[in-house]
Structure formats: structure tokens, C-alpha cells
Design a protein around this motif. Sequence first.
Motif, PDB file in Angstrom:
ATOM      1  N   ASN A  71       0.769  -0.986  -0.048  1.00 53.12           N
ATOM      2  CA  ASN A  71      -0.206  -0.118  -0.112  1.00 53.12           C
ATOM      3  C   ASN A  71       0.757   1.430   0.512  1.00 53.12           C
ATOM      4  N   ALA A  72       2.129   1.318  -0.253  1.00 51.87           N
ATOM      5  CA  ALA A  72       3.246   2.659   0.027  1.00 51.87           C
ATOM      6  C   ALA A  72       4.484   1.807  -0.688  1.00 51.87           C
ATOM      7  N   CYS A  73       4.950   2.893  -1.178  1.00 56.39           N
ATOM      8  CA  CYS A  73       6.768   2.668  -2.072  1.00 56.39           C
ATOM      9  C   CYS A  73       6.985   3.394  -2.079  1.00 56.39           C
ATOM     10  N   LEU A  74       8.349   3.819  -2.271  1.00 55.26           N
ATOM     11  CA  LEU A  74       9.271   5.416  -2.469  1.00 55.26           C
ATOM     12  C   LEU A  74       9.416   5.175  -3.679  1.00 55.26           C
ATOM     13  N   LEU A  75       9.791   6.620  -4.119  1.00 57.20           N
ATOM     14  CA  LEU A  75      10.032   6.900  -5.915  1.00 57.20           C
ATOM     15  C   LEU A  75      11.314   7.362  -5.932  1.00 57.20           C
ATOM     16  N   ALA A  76      11.838   6.484  -6.787  1.00 53.58           N
ATOM     17  CA  ALA A  76      13.959   6.874  -6.896  1.00 53.58           C
ATOM     18  C   ALA A  76      13.909   8.437  -7.178  1.00 53.58           C
ATOM     19  N   ASN A  77      15.086   8.544  -5.959  1.00 52.82           N
ATOM     20  CA  ASN A  77      14.779  10.296  -6.434  1.00 52.82           C
ATOM     21  C   ASN A  77      13.901  11.146  -6.586  1.00 52.82           C
ATOM     22  N   HIS A  78      12.930  10.802  -5.593  1.00 53.47           N
ATOM     23  CA  HIS A  78      11.662  11.791  -5.726  1.00 53.47           C
ATOM     24  C   HIS A  78      10.961  12.188  -4.243  1.00 53.47           C
ATOM     25  N   GLY A  79      10.537  10.992  -4.366  1.00 51.63           N
ATOM     26  CA  GLY A  79       9.721  11.458  -2.455  1.00 51.63           C
ATOM     27  C   GLY A  79       8.742   9.306  -2.601  1.00 51.63           C
ATOM     28  N   LEU A  80       7.933   9.482  -1.762  1.00 57.56           N
ATOM     29  CA  LEU A  80       7.143   8.509  -1.522  1.00 57.56           C
ATOM     30  C   LEU A  80       5.545   8.641  -2.330  1.00 57.56           C
ATOM     31  N   LEU A  81       4.811   7.652  -2.137  1.00 52.58           N
ATOM     32  CA  LEU A  81       3.464   7.075  -2.348  1.00 52.58           C
ATOM     33  C   LEU A  81       2.529   6.236  -0.920  1.00 52.58           C
ATOM     34  N   ALA A  82       1.647   6.567  -0.593  1.00 50.00           N
ATOM     35  CA  ALA A  82       0.938   5.718   0.152  1.00 50.00           C
ATOM     36  C   ALA A  82      -0.700   5.863  -0.368  1.00 50.00           C
ATOM     37  N   CYS A  83      -1.469   4.981  -0.353  1.00 49.33           N
ATOM     38  CA  CYS A  83      -2.246   4.853  -0.765  1.00 49.33           C
ATOM     39  C   CYS A  83      -3.551   3.883   0.744  1.00 49.33           C
ATOM     40  N   GLY A  84      -4.230   4.773   0.886  1.00 48.54           N
ATOM     41  CA  GLY A  84      -6.043   3.886   1.702  1.00 48.54           C
ATOM     42  C   GLY A  84      -7.452   3.671   0.974  1.00 48.54           C
ATOM     43  N   PRO A  85      -8.338   2.831   2.107  1.00 46.67           N
ATOM     44  CA  PRO A  85      -9.739   3.264   1.626  1.00 46.67           C
ATOM     45  C   PRO A  85     -10.440   4.414   1.511  1.00 46.67           C
ATOM     46  N   THR A  86      -9.371   5.227   2.221  1.00 44.45           N
ATOM     47  CA  THR A  86      -9.854   6.939   2.892  1.00 44.45           C
ATOM     48  C   THR A  86      -8.645   7.826   2.853  1.00 44.45           C
ATOM     49  N   LEU A  87      -9.052   8.559   2.565  1.00 40.37           N
ATOM     50  CA  LEU A  87      -7.925  10.059   2.253  1.00 40.37           C
ATOM     51  C   LEU A  87      -7.546   9.782   4.227  1.00 40.37           C
ATOM     52  N   GLU A  88      -8.057  10.041   4.645  1.00 39.80           N
ATOM     53  CA  GLU A  88      -7.511   9.979   6.275  1.00 39.80           C
ATOM     54  C   GLU A  88      -6.349   8.608   6.191  1.00 39.80           C
ATOM     55  N   LYS A  89      -7.309   7.690   6.069  1.00 42.95           N
ATOM     56  CA  LYS A  89      -6.598   6.320   6.343  1.00 42.95           C
ATOM     57  C   LYS A  89      -4.382   6.433   5.152  1.00 42.95           C
ATOM     58  N   ALA A  90      -5.011   7.073   3.882  1.00 43.51           N
ATOM     59  CA  ALA A  90      -4.150   7.227   2.816  1.00 43.51           C
ATOM     60  C   ALA A  90      -2.517   7.928   3.484  1.00 43.51           C
ATOM     61  N   MET A  91      -2.958   8.985   4.298  1.00 45.30           N
ATOM     62  CA  MET A  91      -2.471  10.173   4.267  1.00 45.30           C
ATOM     63  C   MET A  91      -1.366   9.620   6.670  1.00 45.30           C
ATOM     64  N   ALA A  92      -2.854   8.395   6.807  1.00 44.29           N
ATOM     65  CA  ALA A  92      -2.052   8.008   8.005  1.00 44.29           C
ATOM     66  C   ALA A  92      -0.849   6.904   7.553  1.00 44.29           C
ATOM     67  N   ILE A  93      -1.204   6.433   6.997  1.00 43.22           N
ATOM     68  CA  ILE A  93      -0.216   5.293   5.851  1.00 43.22           C
ATOM     69  C   ILE A  93       1.498   5.771   5.852  1.00 43.22           C
ATOM     70  N   ALA A  94       0.965   7.564   5.091  1.00 47.69           N
ATOM     71  CA  ALA A  94       2.251   7.852   4.668  1.00 47.69           C
ATOM     72  C   ALA A  94       2.761   8.664   5.475  1.00 47.69           C
ATOM     73  N   VAL A  95       2.380   9.141   6.722  1.00 45.65           N
ATOM     74  CA  VAL A  95       3.046   9.296   8.036  1.00 45.65           C
ATOM     75  C   VAL A  95       3.671   8.452   8.767  1.00 45.65           C
TER      76      VAL A  95
END
Length: 240
Positions: free
Chosen positions: A175-199
Motif C-alpha cells: 500500500n506504499a512505496c518510495l519513488l527513486a530520486n523523488h519521494g513517497l506514495l501511500a494509498c488507502g481506503p480513505t484519504l485519512e487512512k492514506a495519510m496515516a500510512i504516509a505518516v
Amino acid sequence: MPADKTAKPAKTKATKAAPKAPTPAEDTALRRSIIDHCLAMNATGFNQGTSGNLSVRQGEAMLITPSGIPYATMSPEMIARMPLSGGREDAEGPRAPSSEWRFHRDILRARPEFNAVVHAHAPYATALAMTRRGIPASHYMVALFGGDDVRCADYATFGTQALSDAALAALAGRNACLLANHGLLACGPTLEKAMAIAVELEALARQHHLALQIGGPALLTPRQMADTHEMIRALNYGNG
């Protein structure tokens, strides 16, 4: 013996009900929530400037942050709406969607369990991505992201289909990964959950980064990670 003439009803294939269109109030509230999450993301130092972008599924379309607009000056009507079956030319709104619309669209289209995607240039996750390394099983919380590691996607120029393809490959079973020389991606069933995963991912990236400074972490074994996955499933950990 006479044939049974009792007619049996023909089996019909169930059709999927069309998603209910949001009311104007619901649409505005969702757009406002996107902006609020953007503001919170920058206020905490998790992201900087206009580098991050967020998207949320809305029926057969997505709402996505516009390109190059400071979050403090963003208004609900500036959030672009794009059909998941289309491209940038199909976007609705006064502002062009984020230059990263491709991976937002492709993730939401390919992964129906996700309804929101968060992309950010969080400092520690980005630092690891700049070295093109993912996060191995250096902490049991790695399991929260779906596997025994957090992958770093292959490098590709921002905003391209090649980057979207690389991101989808790195997200396989995750549900998440890093992007080379770039940043992160996080995904979830809701925006709140996706943000929590990113944090959570940024916190883990910071811990892994610190461990690398003092000789490197001891990695958990596949058996230990399997036990962790089992415990997470049993407790529904991270989904409360």
C-alpha cells in the motif's frame, strides 16, 4: 414419461449498480477535505511547497489537486475532476490537474481497494529514495505496508507514464512505496487512512535512516515477519 414443462426462470447476470452521484454539499466537503489534508501535510513539515499531490476516488472519476497552486490559496473549485478512463484533456475545472495525474489515475484504476493516494516529498523517505534504496525488514512495522519490505520504484521522469508504470510495479502487494530520486506514495481506503500510512512510512524511513548511521539495522527473518503478518491480521492492527 412426459417432460416437465415447468418453466424455470432464466438466470440473469447481476449488474453492478452505478455509483451514486455526490450531492453538491458532499462534493464540496470532499474537496475541502483534500485541501485540509494538504495544509496539514505542509504545516507539519511532512511536505514542502507545492511538491505533494493528493487524489480521492469519486465514483468513476477522481478528484486531484491542481498543478502548482499553493495550498494556502487553493479553493474547492480549483480541485480538478478527472474520469479514471480518461486523460488530462478530460479534466474538469479551472486549473490543470497535478502533473502526476497518471500514477494517481492508474493506481485508483488498477487497485479498487484504494480510494485515495498521497504523494509527498517527505524528508527521510525522500532521502532514502535519493539513494534508490527501499526499506528492508528493519522494523516489524514494515509489515503494515503489506509485505516484508517497502520497495523503491525504478527511476523515471516525473509526470510520465514510465513513472506510473514503475510505481504500480513497486506497489504490487503493497500500500506504499518510495519513488527513486523523488519521494513517497501511500494509498488507502480513505484519504485519512492514506495519510496515516504516509505518516507511518515517513516515521519508519527516519528510524531506518538513523539505524544506518550507527552500523545498520539487524533485519528480521522471513519467519519473524510471517509471525508479524499473522499478528497484524489477528488484531486487525493499523485498521482501527
